[in-house]
Motif scaffolding. Structure first.
Motif, PDB file in Angstrom:
ATOM      1  N   SER A 189       0.836  -1.197   0.000  1.00 41.42           N
ATOM      2  CA  SER A 189       0.000   0.000   0.000  1.00 41.42           C
ATOM      3  C   SER A 189       0.873   1.250   0.000  1.00 41.42           C
ATOM      4  O   SER A 189       1.853   1.315   0.744  1.00 41.42           O
ATOM      5  CB  SER A 189      -0.909   0.013   1.230  1.00 41.42           C
ATOM      6  N   SER A 203      -2.743   0.044  -4.275  1.00 39.78           N
ATOM      7  CA  SER A 203      -1.851  -1.116  -4.209  1.00 39.78           C
ATOM      8  C   SER A 203      -0.759  -1.035  -5.269  1.00 39.78           C
ATOM      9  O   SER A 203      -0.995  -0.561  -6.382  1.00 39.78           O
ATOM     10  CB  SER A 203      -2.654  -2.401  -4.395  1.00 39.78           C
ATOM     11  N   GLY A 213      -7.158   0.889  -6.373  1.00 41.69           N
ATOM     12  CA  GLY A 213      -6.549   2.191  -6.140  1.00 41.69           C
ATOM     13  C   GLY A 213      -7.263   3.299  -6.876  1.00 41.69           C
ATOM     14  O   GLY A 213      -8.169   3.063  -7.682  1.00 41.69           O
ATOM     15  N   SER A 630     -10.312  -2.728   3.293  1.00 38.17           N
ATOM     16  CA  SER A 630      -9.489  -1.639   2.785  1.00 38.17           C
ATOM     17  C   SER A 630      -9.568  -1.658   1.270  1.00 38.17           C
ATOM     18  O   SER A 630     -10.042  -2.603   0.660  1.00 38.17           O
ATOM     19  CB  SER A 630      -8.031  -1.787   3.256  1.00 38.17           C
ATOM     20  N   ASP A 632      -7.437  -2.154  -0.894  1.00 39.64           N
ATOM     21  CA  ASP A 632      -6.658  -3.170  -1.601  1.00 39.64           C
ATOM     22  C   ASP A 632      -6.912  -4.556  -1.053  1.00 39.64           C
ATOM     23  O   ASP A 632      -6.164  -5.476  -1.343  1.00 39.64           O
ATOM     24  CB  ASP A 632      -5.162  -2.859  -1.503  1.00 39.64           C
TER      25      ASP A 632
END
Length: 734
Positions: A189, A203, A213, A630, A632
């Motif tokens: 990240s 990512s 992203g 999250s 990613d």
């Protein structure tokens, strides 16, 4: 100073001047008057005196010397190739604070341990790039900052000479990256902010955006979704912001073109460190000018650091090394740290000192075809480690002990066969972080220790187990050499520590690979033998966690592998079992680790489950796409993005839930309820032969229980039962 020595020094200076102008500047002061240094008390009280020595190969040493015929204290050493060191010495080795210069003009000033650049220090390259921070064995390792010759700057974590962990890279153009790194590349990240205000947050993999992203323009408009250099895997959507600026003509693929402005600067490579030099003190000729040397008081020397990483003892309680990339594991790490106060602290230090000495011993490269004498049961090497040090061992603060290295050339060749880098191996076992003792001894009474990076397990062994391993070592070597996909435990070293004192206690160790060294959490682990007697976990369900090893009767899955992998799995299990059968081995098991990827069902309304890398479970009972913790998470959970897949490691598979009709049923009935998982598995505990004790155990238990249900059976019968069971719980995914 003699005329002869002065002439040599003058010609040496001319040689340095020719190498580079910068080298001349840094050489200024190398021949200034040396102050009289303090000799450590560990020198045994031996009188030190000043000498000037000229060696037959053209090297020069000037400084403090002791009667044992080695430098000890402050001294200057000039090599004929143009390298030079001046600083502290301990028993003939560069140790303490000092300065080393290369003919190119590059210099390092800081801490040295056992001739390695090790500790804190500053490196200035010939092109004026500067690194300030931590080192381990000539490599940048730990916290540090680097200012590059082109104006770029990095500050953060390092590992083995590369950016690795958390760090910030500032380009001279004004671009900046803040986030995670791996082996010198943006990985994980992170956020990249261009000088014009545009930014990518998401990512990364191998220096490029990959995975979830968002690319955000300075005015707030953004492209978000899944990114990848391969357009087939890229799916992004544009969200405009209240702005007069239009971005309709911006192609998301331009992101990868703009990455060409963000190349990480390559540093100059160096060789010829003090650890690469050979010192032949005993063959020297020189003039001796004796000068009395004042010894340090106890107070002056009390705080001097020692390090296991440099054949000493410090650094084991310094905490976690930054940038190891273990944050994806559960926060509660398995085991208890073997720190000061632990009953086995001194024993572990002895083991680390011995392994460091064994692995670091210079030896010629061995071919994979070893002579029979290398496997001789008498092939072993004893080394004594007195606290004050010896000709071959460093001083240390542990007890007097002996270290035995069994068949060293065989295990060195095995490590080479398994692609284990010697420096990485030493850093894992003998680095700055302590070993961890697992919570309880195994059934055999052996204790297990884990390295800080989880790569290796160290097991204490009984004398009988050592005999078995040494007996089967030639066949084991040929087996693992012939079958690179073998599932059998990888052995890297066999050692013994003999403690001093009246007891003369011997503790034998074997170093093995850790099957579950992975960047993702193991949610469930099973130890499978194919027997039913006693093969159920006696823990209450509330006490079972991700580190609990479950057994045969706890297993409620069938593992389904893709066709090609299943066929290779069957072939390799048969090969490995045939080998163990020939060696009269029994009581081994298949250790299986499961990482849950997602849940599938015949019923579309059944809850979908995702397990993130931190072990958190999130659900969406609507049957729609699961939520991620999250941006990613989805990308990180994709097993294709983990380490390369091979038999038993990072293997994508499905498990099908089963239900038993009675408690002693080994394999339950399938339910058509599936999980997508990633599997890790291998055959462990391969050092139990069918000796007289196992024969008696079989005879005794056969009167009480079904003979087919107990573990202690003849190796031929054990192999057949093991294979039959494994092939009943592992199936081809149809």
């Amino acid at each position: 100073m003699s005329k002869e020595l002065a002439g040599i020094l003058k010609s040496w200076e001319v040689k340095v001047k020719k190498s580079q102008a910068s080298a001349k500047k840094r050489a200024v002061g190398i021949f200034t008057t040396m102050s009289v240094a303090h000799v450590d008390e560990e020198g045994g009280g031996t009188e030190a005196f000043h000498v000037e020595k000229i060696f037959s190969n053209g090297d020069i040493y000037m400084g403090q010397w002791v009667a044992e015929n080695w430098p000890h204290g402050d001294g200057k050493y000039l090599w004929s190739d143009g390298c030079m060191y001046f600083g502290e010495w301990c028993k003939g080795k560069v140790n303490g604070k000092g300065k080393f210069s290369w003919p190119s003009g590059a210099t390092y000033e800081g801490e040295f341990k056992n001739c390695y650049i090790d500790g804190e220090g500053t490196f200035i390259g010939s092109l004026n790039c500067t690194y300030k921070g931590c080192w381990v064995m000539n490599r940048k390792h730990g916290k540090g900052s680097m200012s590059y010759a082109n104006g770029d700057h990095y500050e953060g974590d390092w590992r083995k000479g590369f950016h690795d962990g958390e760090g910030t890279y500032q380009w001279n153009s004004g671009h900046r990256y803040i986030g995670q790194w791996k082996k010198g590349k943006m990985n994980g990240s992170g956020i990249l902010i261009w000088a014009n205000g545009n930014r990518f947050d998401g990512s990364w993999e191998c220096g490029l955006p990959k995975g979830s992203g968002s690319f955000k323009f300075e005015d707030g408009s953004l492209f978000t979704g899944v990114w990848g250099k391969d357009q087939k895997e890229q799916h992004v959507k544009f969200y405009p912001f209240n702005s007069t600026v239009s971005h309709d003509d911006w192609d998301p693929n331009r992101l990868f073109f703009e990455m060409s402005e963000c190349v990480v600067y390559e540093v100059e490579s160096l060789s010829g460190f003090p650890s690469h030099k050979i010192f032949s003190w005993s063959n020297s000729e020189g003039k001796h000018k004796k000068q009395p040397v004042r010894k340090n008081s106890k107070n002056e020397n009390h705080d001097r650091r020692q390090s296991i990483d440099a054949m000493g003892l410090d650094g084991l309680e310094n905490g976690h090394i930054q940038g190891l990339g273990v944050s994806q594991q559960p926060t509660e790490r398995q085991g208890v740290t073997v720190s000061k106060g632990h009953k086995n602290y001194e024993l572990m230090l002895n083991l680390q000192l011995g392994i460091r000495h064994s692995v670091g011993r210079p030896t010629p490269t061995k071919p994979l075809d070893l002579k029979p004498t290398a496997f001789d049961t008498k092939e072993k090497l004893w080394t004594r480690f007195p606290p004050e040090g010896s000709k071959h061992t460093p001083p240390h603060q542990s007890c007097d002990f002996k270290f035995k290295d069994y068949c060293p050339s065989v295990f060195r060749t095995l490590r080479n066969l398994f692609n284990v880098d010697p420096v990485d191996y030493m850093l894992s076992i003998c680095g700055n972080e302590a070993l961890r003792e697992l919570s309880s001894p195994g059934k055999s009474g052996s204790f297990f220790y884990m390295t800080s990076d989880d790569k290796y397990m160290i097991k204490t062994m009984k004398k009988a187990e050592v005999k078995v391993l040494r007996r089967m070592l030639p066949a084991y070597f040929e087996h693992v050499k012939s079958f690179e996909n073998t599932l059998i435990t990888k052995f890297f070293g066999l050692h013994c520590v003999k403690l001093s004192g009246s007891s003369q206690r011997k503790v034998r160790f074997v170093v093995m690979g850790n099957l579950f060294c992975t960047g993702v959490p193991i949610n469930r682990r099973f130890d499978l033998k194919g027997s039913s007697h006693g093969r159920i976990t006696d823990k209450p369900e509330s006490k079972i966690d991700a580190y609990t090893t479950l057994k045969d009767l706890d297993l409620n899955y069938i593992f389904r592998l893709q066709k090609d992998w299943f066929q290779e799995f069957c072939r390799q299990v048969i090969r490995d079992c045939d080998f163990l059968e020939r060696e009269r081995i029994m009581d081994y098991s298949l250790l299986v680790g499961i990482t849950i990827y997602k849940f599938m069902s015949r019923n579309p309304k059944v809850t979908i489950i995702l397990v993130s890398l931190t072990g958190n479970i999130e659900t969406d009972s609507s049957g729609s796409s699961p939520r991620a913790s999250s941006v990613d998470a989805d990308a990180s959970l994709d097993p294709i993005r983990w380490a390369p897949v091979r038999l038993g490691v990072n293997m994508p598979a499905r498990v099908e839930l089963t239900v038993r009709s009675h408690e002693t049923q080994l394999v339950g009935e399938p339910t058509q309820e599936f999980y997508d998982v990633v599997l890790f598995f291998g055959i462990i505990d391969i050092l139990q032969d069918y000796d007289i004790s196992k024969k008696l155990e079989h005879a005794y238990k056969s009167f009480q229980y079904d003979p087919t249900s107990i573990s202690a059976v003849d190796p031929i019968q054990y192999s057949k039962r093991f294979r039959d069971f494994i092939f009943s719980v592992f199936k081809e995914d149809g």
